[in-house]
Design a protein around this motif. Structure first.
Motif, PDB file in Angstrom:
ATOM      1  N   VAL A 189      31.647  42.620   3.677  1.00 43.07           N
ATOM      2  CA  VAL A 189      30.919  41.355   3.580  1.00 43.07           C
ATOM      3  C   VAL A 189      31.899  40.187   3.438  1.00 43.07           C
ATOM      4  CG1 VAL A 189      29.256  40.019   2.212  1.00 43.07           C
ATOM      5  CG2 VAL A 189      28.868  42.461   2.631  1.00 43.07           C
ATOM      6  N   TRP A 230      31.148  38.360   7.032  1.00 42.62           N
ATOM      7  CA  TRP A 230      29.939  37.545   7.083  1.00 42.62           C
ATOM      8  C   TRP A 230      30.248  36.047   7.070  1.00 42.62           C
ATOM      9  CZ3 TRP A 230      25.238  37.256   8.664  1.00 42.62           C
ATOM     10  CH2 TRP A 230      24.388  36.256   8.198  1.00 42.62           C
ATOM     11  N   ALA A 277      22.814  47.376   2.714  1.00 42.54           N
ATOM     12  CA  ALA A 277      22.357  46.575   1.580  1.00 42.54           C
ATOM     13  C   ALA A 277      21.153  47.229   0.914  1.00 42.54           C
ATOM     14  CB  ALA A 277      22.013  45.165   2.039  1.00 42.54           C
ATOM     15  N   ASP A 290      22.454  41.179  -5.976  1.00 40.46           N
ATOM     16  CA  ASP A 290      23.111  40.647  -4.778  1.00 40.46           C
ATOM     17  C   ASP A 290      22.796  41.480  -3.539  1.00 40.46           C
ATOM     18  OD1 ASP A 290      24.655  42.816  -5.593  1.00 40.46           O
ATOM     19  OD2 ASP A 290      26.566  41.874  -5.110  1.00 40.46           O
ATOM     20  N   TRP A 326      21.366  39.851  -0.258  1.00 38.51           N
ATOM     21  CA  TRP A 326      22.013  40.003   1.046  1.00 38.51           C
ATOM     22  C   TRP A 326      21.029  40.533   2.078  1.00 38.51           C
ATOM     23  CZ3 TRP A 326      25.725  37.175   2.128  1.00 38.51           C
ATOM     24  CH2 TRP A 326      26.861  37.020   1.350  1.00 38.51           C
TER      25      TRP A 326
END
Length: 406
Positions: free
Chosen positions: A283, A287, A322, A333, A337
């Motif tokens: 991530v 991302w 996720a 989180d 996400w």
């Protein structure tokens, strides 16, 4: 640490599963097996029939049959017949990588292809498709008998057609899908050695990840020494790109959690921390690192993006990872996400006019085709709509069979 929260918002996923399965119904090829699908879902009959695509479609429509989708049984059987028919090497055993439109098979034997045949056969077995258990016995025997290297506790990558010469290249991608195949085969057969192999591969993989800042080396020599500069001159290779592949770190993260859950009390305590480390590094590296939403495809070993196009399968694996990590840890989180990436996928990847997901977007999130033309199969996208609705164990086919996909 983040507080425990309710699960991610998965309400859009059941309808999307059905939409995807409707798109893929035209896949049967006149030669047998699955055709490469164009952007509008029509089959490209000039393209070769690929074993990996045929196996993926057999897997997907076996899942669809288990979910009660009308006509999915016939489609699963059609794909499985391609694996026992045109794509099978009746002379030397195993499976051709592909067969051209004129009926001529490609040369070589690939672990990647054979892992997907095992997955397809395992899902077909759990869906009670005719001939699937016999196919699973052969495919599992071929994969483990021909490709497994016990001294390295990994699968080799490529043989020649006659099984006489083993290529020196070794790859992590094929082993990742072999872990997936071993988990599915365990669900279908109960054979403990499937779990033992999956754990052995995962232990070696996480060791390399730990040694390289949780950016996984993909390419190796015959002694399983990482080749960090492999294909630096061909960074967009569709199966062997240079550098760390963000989507594979996410995919490994999820597979590690499935393995841990399947092992239960026998699971080593390093599995979950490794899954979290791979997820969070992917991530951080991938991302929205270049000013636009989306995951870059690959990075160099310091995290610098190399190929910046957005691939649909990376976003699909992000959703699945996720959701799996939230199911394992309950951390806020992960749910956040998932919801962020759900909104991104629905805005940019879903092709609401022609169906399915765009398989590639450029850096401005516009449809592109520099690596993947068309929308060849449904595997990643369909799994992304099912995994968040399923338990960590058993695997998808077994979970669908027991009604555990909500």
């Amino acid at each position: 640490m983040s507080s425990v929260t309710p699960p991610p918002d998965t309400g859009w996923l059941p309808e999307e599963t059905g939409r995807l399965l409707g798109f893929g119904r035209a896949f049967p090829h006149p030669l047998g097996g699955a055709a490469w699908l164009r952007t509008d879902g029509t089959p490209d009959l000039h393209a070769p029939v690929q074993t990996w695509i045929t196996a993926r479609m057999a897997h997907v429509y076996s899942l669809a049959h288990l979910l009660g989708v009308p006509g999915a049984d016939t489609l699963a059987d059609t794909a499985l017949a391609g694996l026992t028919g045109v794509l099978h090497d009746d002379r030397h055993g195993g499976w051709h990588p592909s067969v051209a439109a004129d009926g001529v098979p490609a040369t070589g034997k690939s672990c990647y292809d054979h892992a997907f045949v095992v997955l397809a056969a395992a899902s077909g077995t759990l869906a009670h498709r005719p001939g699937a258990r016999r196919l699973l016995t052969e495919a599992l025997g071929t994969l483990t008998g021909r490709f497994w290297e016990p001294e390295h506790r990994m699968f080799a990558d490529e043989w020649d057609t006659r099984w006489q010469r083993l290529d020196d290249y070794r790859g992590l991608n094929a082993n990742m899908h072999a872990v997936e195949a071993m988990l599915a085969a365990y669900d279908a057969t109960g054979q403990r050695e499937c779990l033992d192999r999956a754990l052995a591969i995962t232990e070696r993989t996480t060791g390399w990840g730990r040694a390289h800042g949780w950016r996984l080396p993909e390419h190796y020599d015959a002694g399983w020494r990482p080749l960090l500069d492999y294909h630096r001159d061909r960074p967009r290779d569709p199966f062997k790109p240079f550098g760390a592949t963000v989507g594979h770190a996410l995919e490994w993260s999820r597979l590690i959690l499935h393995l841990e859950a399947t092992l239960g009390t026998a699971a080593p305590d390093w599995l979950s921390p490794a899954a979290e480390a791979l997820f969070h590094q992917a991530v951080a590296d991938g991302w929205a690192v270049d000013g636009a939403p989306g995951f870059v495809y690959t990075t160099d070993w310091d995290g610098t993006p190399v190929v910046r196009e957005r691939m649909h399968w990376v976003a699909a694996e992000a959703l699945a990872a996720a959701a799996a990590l939230h199911r394992r840890t309950g951390e806020r989180d992960c749910a956040e996400w998932f919801d962020t990436w759900s909104a991104y996928v629905r805005e940019h990847f879903l092709d609401r006019e022609q169906g399915s997901w765009w398989h590639e977007l450029d850096t401005a999130n516009r449809p592109a085709a520099s690596t993947w033309p068309g929308k060849p199969d449904l595997y990643h996208a369909v799994q992304a709509t099912l995994i968040p609705r399923a338990p960590l164990t058993p695997g998808l086919a077994a979970a669908c069979a027991m009604g555990a996909v909500r």
